[in-house]
Design a protein around this motif. Structure first.
Motif, PDB file in Angstrom:
ATOM      1  N   GLY A 248      -5.339  -1.889   2.468  1.00  0.00           N
ATOM      2  CA  GLY A 248      -5.411  -2.633   1.496  1.00  0.00           C
ATOM      3  C   GLY A 248      -5.865  -1.718   0.283  1.00  0.00           C
ATOM      4  O   GLY A 248      -6.064  -0.507   0.252  1.00  0.00           O
TER       5      GLY A 248
ATOM      6  N   SER B  11      -2.967   7.514  -4.498  1.00  0.00           N
ATOM      7  CA  SER B  11      -1.540   7.548  -3.875  1.00  0.00           C
ATOM      8  C   SER B  11      -0.562   7.093  -5.156  1.00  0.00           C
ATOM      9  O   SER B  11      -0.659   6.377  -5.937  1.00  0.00           O
ATOM     10  CB  SER B  11      -1.298   6.298  -3.190  1.00  0.00           C
TER      11      SER B  11
ATOM     12  N   MET C 191       5.595   6.025   8.062  1.00  0.00           N
ATOM     13  CA  MET C 191       5.505   5.696   9.750  1.00  0.00           C
ATOM     14  C   MET C 191       5.812   4.266   9.977  1.00  0.00           C
ATOM     15  O   MET C 191       5.810   3.453   8.915  1.00  0.00           O
ATOM     16  CB  MET C 191       3.818   5.877   9.969  1.00  0.00           C
TER      17      MET C 191
HETATM   18  N1  SAM Z   1      -4.022   1.166  -1.101  1.00  0.00           N
HETATM   19  C1  SAM Z   1      -4.473   2.281  -1.150  1.00  0.00           C
HETATM   20  C2  SAM Z   1      -3.351   3.301  -1.558  1.00  0.00           C
HETATM   21  O1  SAM Z   1      -2.397   3.164  -1.634  1.00  0.00           O
HETATM   22  O2  SAM Z   1      -3.858   4.564  -1.828  1.00  0.00           O
HETATM   23  C3  SAM Z   1      -5.153   2.652   0.276  1.00  0.00           C
HETATM   24  C4  SAM Z   1      -4.604   2.034   1.455  1.00  0.00           C
HETATM   25  S1  SAM Z   1      -2.847   2.605   1.703  1.00  0.00           S
HETATM   26  C5  SAM Z   1      -2.403   1.684   3.171  1.00  0.00           C
HETATM   27  C6  SAM Z   1      -3.262   4.435   2.246  1.00  0.00           C
HETATM   28  C7  SAM Z   1      -1.908   5.206   2.214  1.00  0.00           C
HETATM   29  O3  SAM Z   1      -0.960   4.752   3.186  1.00  0.00           O
HETATM   30  C8  SAM Z   1      -1.125   5.310   0.792  1.00  0.00           C
HETATM   31  O4  SAM Z   1      -1.217   6.608   0.701  1.00  0.00           O
HETATM   32  C9  SAM Z   1       0.365   4.929   1.479  1.00  0.00           C
HETATM   33  O5  SAM Z   1       1.193   5.393   0.824  1.00  0.00           O
HETATM   34  C10 SAM Z   1       0.228   5.105   2.779  1.00  0.00           C
HETATM   35  N2  SAM Z   1       1.354   4.124   3.561  1.00  0.00           N
HETATM   36  C11 SAM Z   1       1.357   2.976   3.559  1.00  0.00           C
HETATM   37  N3  SAM Z   1       2.286   2.437   4.344  1.00  0.00           N
HETATM   38  C12 SAM Z   1       2.691   3.654   4.818  1.00  0.00           C
HETATM   39  C13 SAM Z   1       3.526   3.739   6.229  1.00  0.00           C
HETATM   40  N4  SAM Z   1       4.507   2.784   6.614  1.00  0.00           N
HETATM   41  N5  SAM Z   1       3.854   5.152   6.511  1.00  0.00           N
HETATM   42  C14 SAM Z   1       2.861   6.168   5.965  1.00  0.00           C
HETATM   43  N6  SAM Z   1       2.122   6.123   5.059  1.00  0.00           N
HETATM   44  C15 SAM Z   1       1.874   4.886   4.518  1.00  0.00           C
END
Ligand code: SAM
Ligand code: SF4
Length: 348
Positions: free
Chosen positions: A86, A140, A210
């Motif tokens: 999140g 991000s 992923m």
């Molecule tokens: N919301 C925040 C952000 O986006 O930085 C923190 C949580 S987010 C889940 C953390 C990181 O996970 C982000 O850099 C996002 O791009 C990455 N992310 C989300 N879904 C992903 C996936 N299926 N595979 C790889 N990275 C993923």
């Protein structure tokens, strides 16, 4: 937040000599990633579906519970905590938690407290994060193009992130940008991202998507191996090998022309599980030993039933899986070894 409890937690964590947390393969766990909320103000297409169902609020740990669990990890030798989600900055009273956890810095057992954020609220919080002991954060950002950003995030405004990054720099936070490498989506922008980051002194990491959670389509279509990203960059930039490490799975190079680092995280095309030093706690208190496996321990239950949280942590970590089984098959267009949890739940 009960400040008396919190001060006691910090004192207790500090007084007890840290004992290394080791799994049965001999890996020492010193890094906790903490998803403080699964909620988010964006809906990135690779992360979650448009109509994402979030965890019931009643199941979410309160700030005091989070702080107690963190204190237990610190007593057991965890040195680094990263807040994630999140979107961690949408959690109500997030700065109260940051302030409490920062009490463990400076000789209190913790070497680093940091954050991964989408950056939309950074303009509001950057100064406070710096004041409470954060030194570097990950932000991000997959594209600099406003239309493309709105499309990837389903409605976000890239200018909010750019304003947040400016505020972070002004407050003295060191920034690393994380970009997912997405074929057909942002692959024409990698060089622009390197240039933009280089001009601002930001390091940059490219990450392979992923297979986590059902987003309604297979991610294989947009999957791009880190090696391809590297080859593309190498046509424009001079990538110099470096042994720079942040203790994580990134393989870093220095871009000679900008002096900034570019890293590649390749969970699919490469393997980095042998050196894994981290575990992940969800906002409902489930401790996941591996991003790509289902093994978990319920720390909320242990805490609420008055059982030893330390014992539960040790037990879970001892049985940490050897690694993930993520895989894509381009011929069948399938994801295998996928986990049904979304990234925002486990905390990226
Ligand atoms: N919301 C925040 C952000 O986006 O930085 C923190 C949580 S987010 C889940 C953390 C990181 O996970 C982000 O850099 C996002 O791009 C990455 N992310 C989300 N879904 C992903 C996936 N299926 N595979 C790889 N990275 C993923
Ligand atoms: Fe939100 Fe981060 Fe997931 Fe995007 S990647 S939807 S910003 S949690």
């Amino acid at each position: 937040m009960n400040f008396v409890t919190s001060e006691r937690n910090i004192q207790a964590a500090h007084e007890e000599a840290p004992r290394a947390l080791t799994d049965m393969l001999g890996r020492t766990i010193s890094y906790l990633r903490l998803s403080i909320t699964d909620r988010c103000d964006l809906r990135c297409v690779y992360c979650m579906p448009k109509d994402m169902a979030f965890l019931p609020r009643k199941d979410v740990l309160d700030l005091e519970e989070i702080e107690k669990i963190c204190a237990a990890f610190i007593r057991l030798g965890v040195k680094k905590i990263r807040l994630t989600g999140g979107e961690p900055l949408v959690r109500r009273n997030v700065m109260t938690l940051v302030e409490q956890l920062s009490g463990h810095l400076n000789g209190g057992g913790l070497d680093e407290l940091t954050l991964t954020t989408n950056g939309t609220l950074l303009a509001k919080y950057a100064d406070a994060l710096r004041q409470h002991g954060m030194r570097r954060i990950n932000v991000s950002l997959d594209t600099l193009n406003p239309e493309s950003y709105a499309s990837i995030t389903r409605g976000g405004d890239v200018n909010d992130v750019i304003a947040g990054l400016r505020a972070a720099q002004e407050s003295g936070l060191k920034v690393k940008i994380n970009s997912l490498a997405l074929k057909g989506i942002n692959d024409h922008e990698f060089n622009a991202l390197v240039e933009w980051c280089g001009a601002r002194g930001f390091d940059l990491t490219f990450i392979e998507a992923m297979p986590m959670g059902d987003i309604g389509r297979c991610r294989v279509m947009s999957y791009m191996p880190a090696s391809e990203v590297r080859e593309e960059l190498a046509q424009v930039w001079t990538l110099e090998e470096t042994d720079h490490s942040t203790g994580g799975p990134s393989k870093y190079f220095t871009i000679k022309e900008t002096g900034c680092k570019v890293g590649f995280i390749s969970p699919l095309s490469g393997s980095f599980c042998e050196g894994c030093n981290r575990v992940r706690l969800t906002c409902t208190g489930q401790l996941f030993m591996c991003l790509g496996q289902g093994d978990s321990v319920d720390l909320r239950e242990a805490l609420r039933e008055g059982r030893s949280v330390e014992d539960a942590i040790r037990e879970g970590i001892f049985a940490k899986p050897k690694g993930h089984d993520f895989e894509y098959d381009r011929r069948s267009g399938c994801e295998s070894g996928a986990v049904d949890r979304f990234m925002n739940v486990t905390g990226g």
